[in-house]
Design an enzyme around this catalytic site. Structure first.
Site, PDB file in Angstrom:
ATOM      1  N   GLU A  23      -5.721  -6.028   3.365  1.00  0.00           N
ATOM      2  CA  GLU A  23      -5.703  -6.819   2.273  1.00  0.00           C
ATOM      3  C   GLU A  23      -6.867  -6.836   1.176  1.00  0.00           C
ATOM      4  OE1 GLU A  23      -4.523 -10.737   3.297  1.00  0.00           O
ATOM      5  OE2 GLU A  23      -3.440 -10.235   5.272  1.00  0.00           O
ATOM      6  N   SER A  41       0.809  -1.288   0.067  1.00  0.00           N
ATOM      7  CA  SER A  41      -0.264   0.083   0.217  1.00  0.00           C
ATOM      8  C   SER A  41       1.031   1.119   0.061  1.00  0.00           C
ATOM      9  CB  SER A  41      -0.940  -0.109   1.094  1.00  0.00           C
ATOM     10  OG  SER A  41      -1.938  -0.963   1.062  1.00  0.00           O
TER      11      SER A  41
END
Length: 399
Positions: free
Chosen positions: A379, A118
């Protein structure tokens, strides 16, 4: 696939994991500092052989471990899961040298791993990565230890210089950052227009020059931080998989771990259900135990129904992964979506049925209430899971 009734061996292993968590892991978890890597806890997971099982068993066994641990200690569960998430790309896609260097350390609980995907502008849209890997020089990519590399070296007394890159940019919301010993890092080596096709995965040790980080103070109690890459050097020896194929490394890892995130959620929901059964059976109100009130009994029945439904879908997705069945991305997304949304509802209901006592700092449900929120985001947020499910369904429709 089977009917997902656990056989006696699986039931015994689950009970063993819960016992280990109660006796050895929960006491160490309680001594840890919120938001920091608990290295004694990680080391104990290694000593007990639980980290080794991350690499020697399938997706269903991973789910059973995570569910069992979560019923007793969410901190121990998360420490194990983060080791697996960060190190699985090395296990599945690493070179012989990479695996020999890092996996024994992870298995023993001596090295802490992290999965760095991320970014500030690339969370749900993981293909929009901006961390750049700028190529240095014109050398060809070398694959250390390969037969092709040895043959080329015999033919050419001056083999090409290994490919080199400099990593520049930022990662954020990275679990175990900035305290991990190494990171699986996904960076853009191709044109931004190529999106997923221009991403490469790198194994980056934490001591590389130019790599710094800072912790983030989050609602969830496990360690999360940012990473800054200021011309961090990497070479072909650090590539996981093939250059330009990093997005596949990321998605393969998430397809394995998404069902087990669901198992984590099921374990938390089961702990909340067990606490609610005990509380409503003994708590007196309106002339009798709470369980005798139909409105309470029906809510508890609904909690149990939802937990069991989520558990079965998690096991189905994990079994599909282990068997190499069709539709794994769809099944994994469904399992994570149903289980995390279910756990949020079940724990919220448990808090409501416990009343104000569940809001006191240190109460099991207060802890679970904070823990359960994050899995609906990390996730792949619930909205991303719905997008994956729809995409896969329409893909199957057009075949």
């Amino acid at each position: 696939m089977g009917n997902f009734s656990l056989d006696p061996g699986q039931q015994a292993r689950c009970a063993e994991v819960r016992d280990l968590a109660r006796q050895h892991l929960a006491p160490l978890a309680e001594k840890g500092e919120q938001g920091r890597v608990n290295r004694p806890l990680v080391a104990e997971l290694g000593r007990l052989g639980l980290l080794d099982r991350l690499f020697t068993s399938g997706a269903l066994d991973l789910c059973l471990m995570r569910e069992s641990l979560a019923q007793v200690s969410t901190e121990a569960e998360t420490a194990l899961a983060l080791q697996g998430l960060g190190a699985h790309p090395v296990h599945a896609h690493g070179t012989e040298a990479q695996r020999a260097r890092w996996l024994p350390e992870v298995r023993a609980g001596r090295a802490v791993a992290a999965f760095a995907l991320s970014e500030p502008g690339a969370g749900s849209d993981a293909a929009a990565l901006e961390l750049r890997a700028t190529r240095q020089g014109r050398g060809a990519v070398s694959i250390s230890g390969s037969a092709a590399g040895r043959d080329r070296s015999r033919r050419d007394p001056h083999p090409p210089t290994p490919q080199k890159w400099l990593l520049s940019g930022e990662k954020t919301w990275i679990s175990n950052a900035p305290e991990a010993d190494f990171y699986t890092v996904f960076a853009r080596t191709g044109d931004p227009g190529t999106r997923a096709g221009g991403v490469t995965a790198f194994l980056v040790p934490a001591d590389r020059p130019g790599l710094t980080g800072a912790p983030l103070d989050m609602l969830s109690p496990h360690p999360i931080g940012t990473l800054t890459f200021d011309d961090v050097p990497v070479t072909a020896d650090d590539v996981l998989g093939e250059p330009g194929a990093g997005f596949r490394v990321a998605m393969n890892t998430l397809n394995l771990f998404r069902p087990s995130v669901g198992a984590f959620a099921v374990g938390m929901a089961r702990a909340a259900l067990d606490a609610t059964l005990a509380h409503t059976a003994r708590r007196e109100a309106f002339g009798g135990p709470l369980k005798d009130l139909q409105t309470v009994a029906h809510q508890v029945a609904d909690m149990a129904l939802r937990v069991e439904s989520a558990r079965l879908m998690v096991y189905a997705a994990a079994s599909a992964y282990d068997e190499g069945a069709d539709g794994v991305p769809r099944r994994a997304a469904m399992a994570k979506l149903l289980a995390t949304e279910t756990a949020q509802h079940v724990i919220d209901t448990a808090v409501q049925l416990h009343g104000a006592r569940a809001l006191r700092r240190g109460h099991l449900l207060e802890h679970l209430y904070r823990e359960v929120r994050a899995p609906r985001i990390y996730e792949g947020a619930s909205e991303v899971q719905r997008a994956i499910i729809a995409r896969e369904l329409y893909k199957e429709e057009t075949r």
